[in-house]
Scaffold this motif. Structure first.
Motif, PDB file in Angstrom:
ATOM      1  N   LYS A 198       0.827  -1.206   0.000  1.00 34.61           N
ATOM      2  CA  LYS A 198       0.000   0.000   0.000  1.00 34.61           C
ATOM      3  C   LYS A 198       0.863   1.260   0.000  1.00 34.61           C
ATOM      4  CE  LYS A 198      -4.086  -1.966   2.257  1.00 34.61           C
ATOM      5  NZ  LYS A 198      -5.042  -1.841   3.382  1.00 34.61           N
ATOM      6  N   LEU A 199       0.574   2.159  -0.925  1.00 37.01           N
ATOM      7  CA  LEU A 199       1.188   3.481  -0.965  1.00 37.01           C
ATOM      8  C   LEU A 199       0.078   4.508  -1.127  1.00 37.01           C
ATOM      9  CD1 LEU A 199       4.293   3.050  -3.343  1.00 37.01           C
ATOM     10  CD2 LEU A 199       4.293   3.161  -0.837  1.00 37.01           C
ATOM     11  N   THR A 200       0.185   5.611  -0.402  1.00 36.16           N
ATOM     12  CA  THR A 200      -0.772   6.716  -0.524  1.00 36.16           C
ATOM     13  C   THR A 200      -0.049   7.926  -1.071  1.00 36.16           C
ATOM     14  OG1 THR A 200      -2.060   5.896   1.350  1.00 36.16           O
ATOM     15  CG2 THR A 200      -2.386   8.190   0.722  1.00 36.16           C
ATOM     16  N   ILE A 201      -0.591   8.523  -2.118  1.00 34.88           N
ATOM     17  CA  ILE A 201       0.049   9.672  -2.750  1.00 34.88           C
ATOM     18  C   ILE A 201      -0.904  10.855  -2.783  1.00 34.88           C
ATOM     19  CG2 ILE A 201      -0.603   8.890  -5.081  1.00 34.88           C
ATOM     20  CD1 ILE A 201       2.063  10.153  -6.077  1.00 34.88           C
ATOM     21  N   GLY A 202      -0.378  12.043  -2.495  1.00 40.43           N
ATOM     22  CA  GLY A 202      -1.139  13.278  -2.597  1.00 40.43           C
ATOM     23  C   GLY A 202      -0.734  14.030  -3.846  1.00 40.43           C
ATOM     24  N   PHE A 203      -1.667  14.748  -4.444  1.00 43.30           N
ATOM     25  CA  PHE A 203      -1.379  15.499  -5.665  1.00 43.30           C
ATOM     26  C   PHE A 203      -2.224  16.767  -5.687  1.00 43.30           C
ATOM     27  CE2 PHE A 203      -5.310  13.572  -6.714  1.00 43.30           C
ATOM     28  CZ  PHE A 203      -5.893  14.331  -7.719  1.00 43.30           C
TER      29      PHE A 203
ATOM     30  N   ASP B  54       2.445  -4.426  -8.437  1.00 42.71           N
ATOM     31  CA  ASP B  54       2.156  -4.870  -7.070  1.00 42.71           C
ATOM     32  C   ASP B  54       2.127  -3.716  -6.073  1.00 42.71           C
ATOM     33  OD1 ASP B  54       1.900  -7.598  -7.728  1.00 42.71           O
ATOM     34  OD2 ASP B  54       4.065  -7.865  -7.682  1.00 42.71           O
ATOM     35  N   ILE B  55       1.544  -2.604  -6.510  1.00 45.97           N
ATOM     36  CA  ILE B  55       1.360  -1.439  -5.651  1.00 45.97           C
ATOM     37  C   ILE B  55      -0.136  -1.189  -5.496  1.00 45.97           C
ATOM     38  CG2 ILE B  55       1.731   1.046  -5.378  1.00 45.97           C
ATOM     39  CD1 ILE B  55       4.279   0.710  -7.093  1.00 45.97           C
ATOM     40  N   ASP B  56      -0.584  -1.156  -4.271  1.00 48.19           N
ATOM     41  CA  ASP B  56      -1.979  -0.823  -3.952  1.00 48.19           C
ATOM     42  C   ASP B  56      -1.994   0.677  -3.675  1.00 48.19           C
ATOM     43  OD1 ASP B  56      -4.522  -0.532  -3.007  1.00 48.19           O
ATOM     44  OD2 ASP B  56      -4.342  -1.953  -1.358  1.00 48.19           O
TER      45      ASP B  56
ATOM     46  N   ALA C 217       8.605  -0.711  -2.905  1.00 56.83           N
ATOM     47  CA  ALA C 217       7.451  -0.243  -3.675  1.00 56.83           C
ATOM     48  C   ALA C 217       7.680   1.165  -4.210  1.00 56.83           C
ATOM     49  CB  ALA C 217       6.190  -0.283  -2.811  1.00 56.83           C
ATOM     50  N   ILE C 218       8.349   1.999  -3.420  1.00 61.83           N
ATOM     51  CA  ILE C 218       8.652   3.362  -3.863  1.00 61.83           C
ATOM     52  C   ILE C 218       9.605   3.330  -5.045  1.00 61.83           C
ATOM     53  CG2 ILE C 218       9.846   5.493  -3.205  1.00 61.83           C
ATOM     54  CD1 ILE C 218       8.558   5.140  -0.411  1.00 61.83           C
TER      55      ILE C 218
END
Length: 337
Positions: free
Chosen positions: A28-33, A55-57, A242-243
């Motif tokens: 799991k990765l959370t990104i802001g934009f 394989d990135i949620d 993942a990053i």
């Protein structure tokens, strides 16, 4: 306007999460934009479905400005950030362990003027003289709309005014508001000028053909560092991996934006206003002089140091952060492996 569009998009899941589909290896990765063309790599990654296959949620969260995203980064609510580099420098100065892992866009900003101010500039090309002539005729200072203090647009606008154009900041009124509010204020005539980025630049000029472009890109701040991809430090090996995979996707998306803008355009349209903004607006915005997509963070190091010095002079930053500490070049170099 755009904020309402995004609310609907997120609500129906068009830009929400990329589900793991039961893949045990998904991280799991959370990104802001923020909703500007400089975030286009993210829109391509999401639209092409690349994150899931890597394989990135991925969870995507929209913000109105970079400074607003810093709070989420500082609290650990975000893993990744794609927006202006200015707030990253502020965050580093506040002790937030976040670093730039890739560039995204440079020289994004442009200044539009309208109404009596545009007419004054037509007659009086020297900006300091035009500002004074407008103030004398209108009995007020010209109003400029941009994003909040500490953001890249605010910094670039001030730099263009003074020292570049020799217009004392006290002779203009600068309103630090959000992206949507800037567009609305300009189109409604509430301000005389606005510093905008694509696709707002193309959209506004379509809606107000009399709007005059007076400066763009390198004219405002040469090699101006714009949107960047940044990551919050983590001690989780799986998240670090993942990053790195996400950086690979970012590089791939940058190549598509440069070589296949028509393929990328529908993904950007979906993110920036399907049903309101037309596809041809996005296609034109992608190839406009204010759209320069880059991935290598080394490209913006020198200009970042220059921007930081100016932010210190403005008082936005209290002290300089060593530029080397702002960037994580090693992750970028490792990502293509």
């Amino acid at each position: 306007m755009l904020s309402a569009i995004f609310g609907r998009l997120v609500a129906i899941g068009l830009l929400g999460c990329v589900a793991a589909s039961g893949a045990a290896a998904a991280t799991k990765l959370t990104i802001g934009f923020i909703p500007v063309l400089g975030s286009s790599q993210l829109f391509v990654i999401d639209g092409e479905g690349w994150a899931k296959r890597a394989d990135i949620d991925l969870t995507i969260t929209r913000f109105d400005s970079g400074p607003a995203m810093i709070q989420a980064l500082a609290s650990g609510k975000l893993d990744l950030y794609i927006a202006g580099i200015g707030p990253i420098m502020v965050a580093r100065g506040q002790g937030v362990n976040v670093k730039v892992i890739a560039a995204a866009a440079i020289e994004e900003c442009a200044v539009l003027v309208r109404g009596a101010f545009a007419e004054t500039i037509e007659r009086t090309p020297a900006l300091p003289d035009a500002v004074r002539a407008f103030a004398q005729a209108q009995h007020r200072r010209p109003k400029f709309a941009t994003q909040p203090p500490g953001s890249v647009p605010d910094t670039v606008l001030r730099y263009w005014l003074d020292p570049l154009s020799k217009v004392p900041l006290a002779e203009v009124e600068i309103l630090g508001i959000g992206i949507d509010a800037t567009q609305q204020a300009f189109l409604s005539g509430a301000v005389d000028a606005a510093l905008v980025r694509e696709p707002t630049l193309t959209l506004v000029r379509d809606r107000d053909p009399k709007a005059k472009l007076v400066a763009a890109g390198g004219e405002l701040f040469p090699n101006q560092p714009g949107s960047v991809l940044a990551a919050l430090a983590t001690d989780q090996p799986e998240k670090r991996d993942a990053i790195l995979r996400f950086i690979r996707l970012h590089v791939r998306a940058t190549e598509m934006l440069s070589k296949e803008p028509k393929r990328a355009a529908p993904h950007i349209l979906k993110a920036l206003g399907a049903g309101i903004v037309k596809l041809d607006v996005i296609e034109r915005a992608l190839v406009s002089p204010s759209s320069h997509f880059v991935a290598d963070p080394a490209v913006i190091v020198e200009a970042t140091a220059k921007m930081q010095d100016y932010q210190i002079a403005l008082g936005v930053l209290k002290q300089a952060v060593p530029v080397a500490e702002i960037f994580d070049h090693e992750s970028f170099k490792r990502a293509p492996e």
